[in-house]
Write an enzyme that holds these catalytic residues in place. Structure first.
Site, short mmCIF file in Angstrom:
data_model
loop_
_atom_site.label_atom_id
_atom_site.label_comp_id
_atom_site.label_asym_id
_atom_site.label_seq_id
_atom_site.Cartn_x
_atom_site.Cartn_y
_atom_site.Cartn_z
N THR A 109 0.84 -1.19 0.00
CA THR A 109 0.00 0.00 0.00
C THR A 109 0.87 1.24 0.00
O THR A 109 1.79 1.37 0.80
CB THR A 109 -0.92 0.00 1.23
OG1 THR A 109 -1.70 -1.19 1.20
CG2 THR A 109 -1.83 1.22 1.23
N CYS A 123 35.57 5.96 9.74
CA CYS A 123 36.24 5.64 10.99
C CYS A 123 35.91 4.21 11.38
O CYS A 123 34.75 3.85 11.50
CB CYS A 123 35.80 6.60 12.08
SG CYS A 123 36.61 6.29 13.66
#
Length: 387
Positions: free
Chosen positions: A247, A335
């Site tokens: 939907t 990182c």
């Protein structure tokens, strides 16, 4: 245009628009009714489905008009990553080719690169990863040499998310299609910032992302040229022309449609000239304050009007931003366990490790002001001077 945005009032200067944009208050207002009163399922035949169905059609038309497409060629998805997956995996599986071949480039977004790797792993697809030059651009001759009769699809982004480099999409698409291959373009960073027309550029598939153009997260669209066959990612009730079951999220689609209409207005009225001027002002101030130390990464001209990727000698990008919490921006480095690795995009362009680790991506937006730019230049200069 007002420079006020409620989400930007109290925080740091926001120069990370390539990561995500603030949602335009007009897009928020447009979607409000479809989170409350207009809750109906657009597939319902009764009265409660009528307005949501009309709103969905209107949003599809608004997105189509921004890129010169027809409304029926727009498929709503939940993200740019999903749209990229649908384009690549959908095209390969629908082609039914023996030993299919896909071409992309080494500096693509992970949504494309990881999809290509999954196609190699799960479906035996051969993938060619094209190199880029020092500006991050694909050479058309290199693409032409890589194409074979088994090439199903070529996928090259319109604009790089780190450097803003604008690829020669029309020439690349023409080359691919001359060899019988489809051409997909992830235009997440480019749509709404530079003019894009699917017919002029000749693309078959194009990704549009809401949260990169002042719409909300969780909504995107894939342009699918009429006649292009795709295998769905999500099977079910036949929504979105059978290409994406489930939907529809009417509220978010309405917000994306509104954002697309606002972007079209901004392009038509030269709003990005203002942003380009501010970007160049920021670059000039940093260059003058730190003579000989500031280096532009990527093309000087063929790039997004809002994007400034620079390296400052003698600095590390992550340390510089940590020292200036008053500015919200990013680096291209990643990182891992406290260890910073340089941006693969900048390394692919031939930059050495030091220059790549010193990179900053400063991306401006609709509500960036001259005062924001001047303050950023002053703070970064002070931090870089003491590094």
């Amino acid at each position: 245009m007002s420079h006020a945005h409620p989400g930007l009032d109290a925080g740091p200067v926001y120069l990370d628009h390539n990561a995500t944009t603030p949602v335009d208050p007009r897009a928020v207002e447009a979607m409000r009714a479809y989170l409350a009163d207009q809750f109906g399922n657009p597939s319902s035949a009764h009265a409660y489905g009528t307005e949501p169905r009309a709103a969905l059609a209107r949003a599809r038309r608004q997105v189509a008009e921004l890129i010169g497409a027809r409304a029926g060629e727009i498929v709503f998805t939940g993200s740019g990553s999903e749209a990229d997956n649908l384009a690549l995996r959908g095209a390969v599986l629908a082609a039914g080719t023996d030993r299919p071949h896909v071409i992309t480039q080494i500096t693509e977004h992970p949504a494309v690169l990881e999809t290509c790797r999954s196609l190699e792993r799960l479906h035996g697809v051969e993938v060619t990863y094209l190199p880029v030059d020092g500006d991050g651009l694909v050479d058309i001759a290199v693409l032409a040499a890589a194409l074979t009769e088994r090439t199903v699809l070529v996928s090259v982004m319109a604009a790089n998310n780190e450097t803003g480099a604008l690829q020669p999409i029309a020439d690349l698409a023409r080359t691919a299609r001359a060899h019988g291959a489809l051409f997909h373009c992830d235009a997440a960073q480019a749509v709404g910032k530079v003019p894009l027309d699917v017919d002029e550029s000749g693309v078959d598939l194009l990704t549009v992302v809401g949260h990169k153009m002042y719409g909300p997260k969780g909504i995107a669209a894939l342009y699918v040229r009429e006649g292009v066959a795709l295998e769905p990612l999500v099977y079910g009730g036949g929504q979105e022309r059978g290409l994406r079951a489930g939907t529809e999220n009417v509220a978010l689609a309405v917000a994306l449609g509104t954002a697309a209409e606002l972007a079209a207005e901004e392009l038509a009225t030269g709003g990005h000239d203002r942003i380009r001027h501010l970007r160049d002002r920021l670059h000039a101030q940093l260059t003058q304050a730190l003579p000989g130390r500031v280096h532009l990464n990527g093309p000087a001209e063929a790039r997004l009007p809002n994007t400034l990727n620079i390296s400052i000698d003698g600095t590390r990008g992550h340390e510089l931003l940590a020292a200036v919490p008053e500015v919200a921006s990013s680096t291209g480095s990643a990182c891992h366990s406290g260890h910073h690795t340089p941006s693969p995009v900048l390394r692919a362009m031939g930059l050495d490790v030091d220059r790549a680790l010193s990179a900053l991506r400063l991306s401006l937006g609709r509500w960036t002001t001259p005062a924001d730019v001047d303050m950023t230049a002053r703070l970064l200069t002070a931090a870089a001077g003491s590094s």
